[in-house]
Write a protein that holds these residues in place. Structure first.
Motif, mmCIF file in Angstrom:
data_model
loop_
_atom_site.group_PDB
_atom_site.id
_atom_site.type_symbol
_atom_site.label_atom_id
_atom_site.label_comp_id
_atom_site.label_asym_id
_atom_site.label_seq_id
_atom_site.Cartn_x
_atom_site.Cartn_y
_atom_site.Cartn_z
ATOM 1 N N UNK A 187 -20.061 0.311 -5.690
ATOM 2 C CA UNK A 187 -19.190 1.454 -5.993
ATOM 3 C C UNK A 187 -20.002 2.749 -6.158
ATOM 4 N N UNK A 188 -21.002 2.716 -7.032
ATOM 5 C CA UNK A 188 -21.807 3.927 -7.252
ATOM 6 C C UNK A 188 -22.486 4.406 -5.974
ATOM 7 N N UNK A 235 -14.527 -7.602 -4.132
ATOM 8 C CA UNK A 235 -14.349 -8.177 -2.803
ATOM 9 C C UNK A 235 -15.703 -8.613 -2.244
ATOM 10 N N UNK A 242 0.855 -1.174 0.000
ATOM 11 C CA UNK A 242 0.000 0.000 0.000
ATOM 12 C C UNK A 242 0.888 1.218 0.000
ATOM 13 N N UNK A 243 0.469 2.259 -0.714
ATOM 14 C CA UNK A 243 1.213 3.503 -0.606
ATOM 15 C C UNK A 243 0.987 4.067 0.773
ATOM 16 N N UNK A 286 -12.452 7.988 -0.818
ATOM 17 C CA UNK A 286 -13.141 7.629 -2.063
ATOM 18 C C UNK A 286 -13.226 6.106 -2.092
ATOM 19 N N UNK A 287 -14.320 5.591 -2.653
ATOM 20 C CA UNK A 287 -14.390 4.130 -2.710
ATOM 21 C C UNK A 287 -13.400 3.606 -3.735
ATOM 22 N N UNK A 288 -13.070 2.351 -3.667
ATOM 23 C CA UNK A 288 -12.163 1.725 -4.620
ATOM 24 C C UNK A 288 -12.993 0.712 -5.406
ATOM 25 N N UNK A 289 -12.773 0.700 -6.708
ATOM 26 C CA UNK A 289 -13.567 -0.184 -7.576
ATOM 27 C C UNK A 289 -13.452 -1.652 -7.143
ATOM 28 N N UNK A 290 -12.307 -2.003 -6.538
ATOM 29 C CA UNK A 290 -12.121 -3.400 -6.130
ATOM 30 C C UNK A 290 -13.126 -3.852 -5.084
ATOM 31 N N UNK A 349 -20.158 6.433 -3.749
ATOM 32 C CA UNK A 349 -19.333 7.533 -4.269
ATOM 33 C C UNK A 349 -19.298 8.756 -3.345
#
Ligand code: FES
Lengths: 169, 317
Positions: A141-142, A135, A62-63, A127-131, A145
């Motif tokens: 996701x939408x 999972x 992770x960054x 922000x949500x993550x598309x992954x 947002x």
């Protein structure tokens, strides 16, 4: 009173919330688990959580993000997503660390507040993550947002417990 | 070198065995034994063996055994190298990156379920049968033929002991007729098949006039993100390094960029956070983000969700 002043009175003085659930996971993609308490370390993160600064290891990582030492999510957002989209998301599934009730997260950016005995400073909205759709296997996701929680830095560490009060400084 | 973003689940090989020569069983776990991402019975995972060597294997264990992924790999001397790698190069203690599990088989909770397996094609059914036995369901029958002795019967021992499994060794007995096997059961059954190509073809023929929801063929097709039906393949070009790669409709552009070592960071991968904003040089791109204005789109693109109207998308990266 201007709208801004009204908002500030609202967010600065009148709210008081509570910690409903605590979650963490040690590595990316692994399921979160519920805990009765979490140990917050000032300037670093949550003991044993994947975003704890200084624990990144290896080639894939992770960054490390200074402003993401602990993340919060409103239980009211889960209720709204159920109402508006008919999608059930359990508190353990939103992948933030602390589920709170009665805390206006969207108004807290750049503000300081108490989470039990710990002092936090909100850095930005998550922000949500598309992954997350992969999972959970749900199209979340939408719906997430504009309600995906709050990222915070830990100014004063300590133990956070389920049932603790969340309150403005 | 900056670490790569995490796109896989990190596991450790905890245990391996070779129940019969040429079949290697491996147990993958989180390094602390934490639960792994959940899966459905009969699901599969991609295993990243090396860069560009990614192979898909069915999970053999049941979803309630949630702290492990168990796979069984047959050594294919004439294969494309994945199975040889698994057999010769992997050892207990090594780390393996795997994908989130996908797919799975939905059994009929009431009607009879017929599983037709060929050889190592048993693996998804090990998962399904372990799950059904765990849930106290016995409405299934497994027809399992192998070119030699059956390879993993102990994985479904209770089912074998209960007489719910027909095992045929085709070295000593004729190859069973799938239509005839299915015809032994009443209408309303649901049928599933996993095995070598000729078996899948025979199965397809046997169920050709069945309603689609009553049969399932396991073919390990990669997931494609629901994509625009009009999308065409395009060549993605990195102007600075000159690297290029073809992106097929439904392929992940993020994966292509990581593969080409593009110096771009990603976070949401959904076109809303703005981290992957990149200048484009030739295209024009199809913009699927939700944040850029028309003016900004004239120069930049959120590359994580981009497509391309033309044959080439050249970006300043
Ligand atoms: S990674 Fe967030 S917009 Fe592309």
């Amino acid at each position: 009173m201007t709208i801004r002043e009204t908002l500030e009175t609202l967010t600065d003085a009148t709210w008081s919330g509570v910690v409903c659930h605590l979650h963490k996971t040690p590595r990316a993609f692994l399921p979160m688990k519920n805990f009765e308490t979490l140990q917050l370390v000032a300037g670093r993160g949550i003991e044993g959580d994947r975003y704890m600064i200084g624990n990144e290891a290896g080639f894939y990582s992770h960054k490390p993000e200074d402003g993401r030492q602990v993340t919060l999510f409103e239980i009211e957002a889960l209720e709204a997503i159920r109402r508006d989209y008919g999608i059930e998301i359990a508190p353990i599934e939103h992948r933030r660390n602390v589920t709170v009730r009665g805390v206006p997260l969207n108004h807290l950016v750049f503000k300081k507040f108490w989470l039990g005995e710990c002092l936090l400073e909100a850095t930005r909205l998550s922000t949500p993550c598309k992954h997350i759709e992969e999972i959970l296997g749900k199209p979340v996701f939408d719906p997430m947002v504009h309600r995906s929680g709050l990222n915070c830095r830990i100014l004063q560490g300590g133990t956070v417990k389920v049932g603790d009060t969340v309150r403005p400084v | 070198m900056t670490p790569k973003p995490i796109r896989t689940v990190s596991t450790v090989i905890r245990h391996t065995s070779e129940p019969i020569p040429g079949i290697r069983v491996m147990v993958l776990q989180d390094e602390d034994g934490w639960e792994l991402p959940p899966f459905r019975p009969g699901a599969h995972i991609d295993i990243h063996l090396e860069k560009r060597l990614v192979r898909t294997y069915s999970l053999c264990n049941a979803p309630h055994e949630n702290d492990r992924y168990v796979i069984a790999v047959k050594r294919e001397e004439m294969g494309r190298g994945g199975s040889i790698f698994v057999h010769d190069r992997l050892a207990v203690g090594q780390h393996l990156q795997v994908s989130l599990p996908r797919g799975g088989m939905e059994v009929d909770p009431q009607e009879m379920n017929i599983f037709i397996a060929g050889g190592i094609g048993i693996t998804p059914f090990c998962s399904v049968i372990r799950d059904m036995e765990y849930r106290g369901l016995a409405n299934y029958r497994l027809y399992w033929s192998s070119n030699g002795p059956a390879c993993l019967p102990e994985m479904i021992q209770p089912a074998v002991d209960a007489g719910r499994v027909d095992i045929v060794n085709t070295l000593t007995a004729p190859i069973p007729d799938i239509s005839e096997q299915l015809a032994r059961h009443e209408n309303g059954i649901r049928a599933f098949c996993c095995g070598p190509a000729p078996m899948l073809d025979a199965f397809d023929k046997a169920v050709s006039d069945w309603p689609e929801e009553r049969f399932h063929v396991e073919r390990f097709t990669p997931v494609r993100i629901a994509s625009d039906p009009n999308a065409k393949p395009f060549t993605l070009v990195l102007a600075r390094s000159g690297r290029q790669q073809v992106v097929e409709p439904g392929d992940s552009i993020v994966e292509a960029l990581i593969d080409m070592d593009a110096d771009i960071s990603f976070s949401c991968e959904g076109g809303i956070c703005g981290l992957c904003r990149t200048r484009w040089i030739e295209g024009p791109p199809v913009h699927n983000d939700r944040i850029l204005t028309a003016e900004e789109r004239a120069q930049d693109v959120m590359i994580c969700v981009a497509g391309c109207k033309g044959p080439r998308l050249v970006i300043d990266a």
